[in-house]
Design an enzyme around this catalytic site. Structure first.
Site, PDB file in Angstrom:
ATOM      1  N   GLU A  46       1.622  -5.542  -2.113  1.00 11.54           N
ATOM      2  CA  GLU A  46       0.602  -4.478  -2.123  1.00 11.54           C
ATOM      3  C   GLU A  46       1.306  -3.110  -1.909  1.00 11.54           C
ATOM      4  O   GLU A  46       1.863  -2.899  -0.992  1.00 11.54           O
ATOM      5  CB  GLU A  46      -0.464  -4.507  -0.987  1.00 11.54           C
ATOM      6  CG  GLU A  46      -1.653  -3.567  -1.304  1.00 11.54           C
ATOM      7  CD  GLU A  46      -2.807  -3.621  -0.333  1.00 11.54           C
ATOM      8  OE1 GLU A  46      -3.786  -2.802  -0.408  1.00 11.54           O
ATOM      9  OE2 GLU A  46      -2.725  -4.444   0.645  1.00 11.54           O
ATOM     10  N   GLU A  71       3.952   0.517   2.541  1.00 13.57           N
ATOM     11  CA  GLU A  71       3.266   1.516   3.009  1.00 13.57           C
ATOM     12  C   GLU A  71       4.347   2.956   2.880  1.00 13.57           C
ATOM     13  O   GLU A  71       5.243   2.574   3.714  1.00 13.57           O
ATOM     14  CB  GLU A  71       2.514   1.399   4.064  1.00 13.57           C
ATOM     15  CG  GLU A  71       1.677   2.580   4.714  1.00 13.57           C
ATOM     16  CD  GLU A  71       0.847   3.505   3.526  1.00 13.57           C
ATOM     17  OE1 GLU A  71       1.068   4.798   3.350  1.00 13.57           O
ATOM     18  OE2 GLU A  71       0.175   2.738   2.963  1.00 13.57           O
ATOM     19  N   ASP A 125      -4.069   7.149  -4.335  1.00 17.32           N
ATOM     20  CA  ASP A 125      -3.897   8.607  -4.537  1.00 17.32           C
ATOM     21  C   ASP A 125      -4.101   8.900  -5.953  1.00 17.32           C
ATOM     22  O   ASP A 125      -3.395   8.563  -6.868  1.00 17.32           O
ATOM     23  CB  ASP A 125      -2.741   9.142  -3.942  1.00 17.32           C
ATOM     24  CG  ASP A 125      -3.166  10.722  -3.615  1.00 17.32           C
ATOM     25  OD1 ASP A 125      -3.753  11.108  -4.358  1.00 17.32           O
ATOM     26  OD2 ASP A 125      -2.522  11.105  -2.695  1.00 17.32           O
ATOM     27  N   THR A 200     -11.120  -3.853   0.786  1.00 22.96           N
ATOM     28  CA  THR A 200     -10.023  -2.721   1.373  1.00 22.96           C
ATOM     29  C   THR A 200     -11.127  -2.052   2.398  1.00 22.96           C
ATOM     30  O   THR A 200     -12.426  -1.913   2.117  1.00 22.96           O
ATOM     31  CB  THR A 200      -9.323  -2.071   0.632  1.00 22.96           C
ATOM     32  OG1 THR A 200     -10.239  -1.238  -0.070  1.00 22.96           O
ATOM     33  CG2 THR A 200      -8.701  -2.759  -0.301  1.00 22.96           C
TER      34      THR A 200
END
Length: 225
Positions: A46, A71, A125, A200
């Site tokens: 992910e 991340e 984003d 999520t």
């Protein structure tokens, strides 16, 4: 949305055994199966994992699949690390989940060709200004990176409540020759498509506000492999 800084986050994740240090990541390229152990389980990643609820849930539900959460921001990744620690304190051990603090631009430095079975993008984003289009994770710049690391017939799954970004993603995928396996502008309104859906944090919030959730599942061109 403004990112809230968590003091000491970078130091905290550096000390966590499940976060692969940045300087060691390239050495694992092509050998992620070995890093997880001897069991050659499929590898799913992910990109932009946020607080980790989605990927942690998948790892719990699917012990036969290895997962890596990626991340960029320490103050976000540390929340995923803490979530895992809380589960471990309750007796839940996840040997199929690791984390990388890195920018998605470095994907091909860390993963070998045909090493990843599935890629998840959740509520990425939108980078709404045209001059920032190349930064959008479902855009063609990143699709070309994904195509390099996905296994033959591997999948990219993308969810968002941002319809403009979703339409952009569809257009980019079609321009790049990706095959669209699934496309919906209202995931939660379709019981068949929503069956087994793992939400999520953002998805829970936005759907509670009445925002339809868009989802697309696509594959890279078959002749690329």
């Amino acid at each position: 949305m403004r990112l809230r800084n968590i003091p000491g986050a970078r130091k905290e994740i550096a000390a966590d055994r499940y976060v692969i240090p940045e300087d060691l990541q390239p050495a694992l390229k092509g050998n992620w199966v070995g890093r997880f152990g001897t069991n050659p389980r499929p590898l799913y990643i992910e990109i932009g994992m946020g607080k980790g609820k989605f990927l942690t849930s998948l790892a719990q539900q699917n012990p036969d699949i290895n997962y890596i959460g990626i991340e960029k921001y320490s103050s976000v990744l540390v929340r995923a690390v803490r979530l895992r620690e809380a589960l471990e304190a309750q007796g839940t051990v996840l040997d199929n989940l690791l984390y990388l603090r890195m920018d998605a631009e470095k994907l091909t430095d860390v993963f070998a060709p045909a090493e990843v079975g599935r890629i998840y993008l959740n509520f990425s984003d939108p980078w709404p200004k045209d001059r920032h289009a190349k930064r959008r994770l479902p855009g063609r710049t990143f699709l070309r990176r994904y195509r390099q690391i996905l296994v033959p017939d591997g999948q990219l799954e993308f969810k968002t409540d941002n319809r403009a970004l979703f339409n952009f993603a569809l257009s980019e995928a079609e321009e790049e020759g990706w095959r669209i396996d699934l496309c919906t502008y209202d995931l939660h309104a379709d019981p068949r498509l929503c069956a087994g859906n793992v939400m999520t944090e953002y998805e829970e919030r936005f759907s509670a506000q009445g925002n339809p959730i868009c989802k697309m599942v696509s594959r890279p061109p078959a002749d690329e492999h």
